[in-house]
Enzyme design. Sequence first.
Site, PDB file in Angstrom:
ATOM      1  N   HIS A 142       0.827  -1.201   0.000  1.00 31.25           N
ATOM      2  CA  HIS A 142       0.000   0.000   0.000  1.00 31.25           C
ATOM      3  C   HIS A 142       0.861   1.250   0.000  1.00 31.25           C
ATOM      4  O   HIS A 142       2.066   1.198   0.246  1.00 31.25           O
ATOM      5  CB  HIS A 142      -0.966   0.027   1.191  1.00 31.25           C
ATOM      6  CG  HIS A 142      -0.310   0.061   2.535  1.00 31.25           C
ATOM      7  ND1 HIS A 142      -0.107  -1.069   3.297  1.00 31.25           N
ATOM      8  CD2 HIS A 142       0.171   1.104   3.291  1.00 31.25           C
ATOM      9  CE1 HIS A 142       0.473  -0.747   4.441  1.00 31.25           C
ATOM     10  NE2 HIS A 142       0.657   0.575   4.466  1.00 31.25           N
ATOM     11  N   HIS A 159       3.008  11.745  -6.655  1.00 31.98           N
ATOM     12  CA  HIS A 159       1.603  11.402  -6.873  1.00 31.98           C
ATOM     13  C   HIS A 159       1.408   9.899  -6.788  1.00 31.98           C
ATOM     14  O   HIS A 159       2.374   9.128  -6.782  1.00 31.98           O
ATOM     15  CB  HIS A 159       1.133  11.889  -8.254  1.00 31.98           C
ATOM     16  CG  HIS A 159       1.931  11.335  -9.398  1.00 31.98           C
ATOM     17  ND1 HIS A 159       2.888  12.060 -10.067  1.00 31.98           N
ATOM     18  CD2 HIS A 159       1.922  10.107 -10.004  1.00 31.98           C
ATOM     19  CE1 HIS A 159       3.428  11.323 -11.028  1.00 31.98           C
ATOM     20  NE2 HIS A 159       2.855  10.139 -11.011  1.00 31.98           N
ATOM     21  N   GLU A 183      -3.847   3.554   1.804  1.00 26.95           N
ATOM     22  CA  GLU A 183      -4.107   3.701   3.225  1.00 26.95           C
ATOM     23  C   GLU A 183      -4.322   5.174   3.558  1.00 26.95           C
ATOM     24  O   GLU A 183      -3.449   6.002   3.314  1.00 26.95           O
ATOM     25  CB  GLU A 183      -2.950   3.159   4.064  1.00 26.95           C
ATOM     26  CG  GLU A 183      -3.157   3.342   5.571  1.00 26.95           C
ATOM     27  CD  GLU A 183      -1.949   2.958   6.408  1.00 26.95           C
ATOM     28  OE1 GLU A 183      -1.985   3.199   7.631  1.00 26.95           O
ATOM     29  OE2 GLU A 183      -0.966   2.433   5.839  1.00 26.95           O
ATOM     30  N   GLU A 212      -2.618  10.894 -10.698  1.00 21.51           N
ATOM     31  CA  GLU A 212      -2.478  10.778 -12.145  1.00 21.51           C
ATOM     32  C   GLU A 212      -3.414   9.689 -12.658  1.00 21.51           C
ATOM     33  O   GLU A 212      -3.614   8.667 -11.997  1.00 21.51           O
ATOM     34  CB  GLU A 212      -1.032  10.422 -12.507  1.00 21.51           C
ATOM     35  CG  GLU A 212      -0.780  10.344 -14.001  1.00 21.51           C
ATOM     36  CD  GLU A 212       0.642   9.935 -14.354  1.00 21.51           C
ATOM     37  OE1 GLU A 212       1.020  10.065 -15.534  1.00 21.51           O
ATOM     38  OE2 GLU A 212       1.368   9.464 -13.451  1.00 21.51           O
TER      39      GLU A 212
END
Length: 256
Positions: free
Chosen positions: A7, A75, A57, A122
Site C-alpha cells: 500500500h 503522486h 491507506e 495521475e
Amino acid sequence: MDGTFDHTMIRVEDLEESLDWYQTHLNYEEKGRWEADTFTNVYLGPEDVHEDGALLELTYNHGDHAYEIGDAWGHIAVRVPEDALQESYDQLMDEGVEDYRDPESCGDRYAFVKDPDGHEIEIVKRDYGEKWSIDHTMIRVEDADEALGYWTRKFEYAEQPSGRWEADSFSNYFMAPEDAPKEAMKLELTYNYDGREYTMGDGWGHLCVRVDDLDEAWETLMTREAPDYRDPASCDHNYAFTKDQDGHEIELLVRE
C-alpha cells in the site's frame, strides 16, 4: 523477501470527506480498518483489486491537524482502459472533482486530479488491471544513481522494461520486483537535472513492502546497510520501518 508493494499511505484532515471522495469518484471500497486511541487507518481499493495489487491507506489523526504536502512525494497513479482516458476524466469533472491537468494539456497520454487534501492523482491508460487500481507511486529523488542503487541492492528491484523516460530536464525510472505481475504497483523515481533539494512534508506517510518473514527481511536489510529507523521489536513485531536515501519512509509488513 516478497518485495511486492502492499500500500501507499497518505494523511488526511477529514476522514469522512476523504472516504466519500475515493468511494464516490474512484469507486473504492473499504478493505480494512484499524482504530487506535489517537488515529484511524482505513485501507481502500477497487472491488476486484488483484491479489498482488496495492491499496491506498488513509491515515486520520484524531483532532485538528493541518498537513504540508511537500515536494519529495509526487503522486499516485490510477489506471483506466486505454480508450477511456477522456471519458473517465469527463466523468470526474461532471462529479465536481477539481480540474487540475486535463488530458489535452498532457498530450492525451494521461491526466491529473487532486483529492480533498491536495494529493495529486495521475490517471494513466493501461490495458490491464481493475479500473482505478493503483498503477504506481511517484517520488522525487536527489541522486538518480543512488536511488536506483538503493532499490536494486536493498530490495532486489529491477528497472521495468520500457520503464525509463529521459527528457531534457528530468528522468523517470519505474522499479518493481523482477517477477512482479503487471497488476502490482510500481515505484516511479523522478530525478530532475537541476540539482534541486526537496522537502518531505507530512501529508504523505510511507510506501509499504510485503515480506514473507519480518525478522528475516529486517536482518537482510540491515546486512545491506539500510537505515535502522523502526525495527520489528519497537513495533511489537507487527511491522518495521526503514528509509530510502532521501528519507522516504518504507514499511515492512507480512500480509497473510
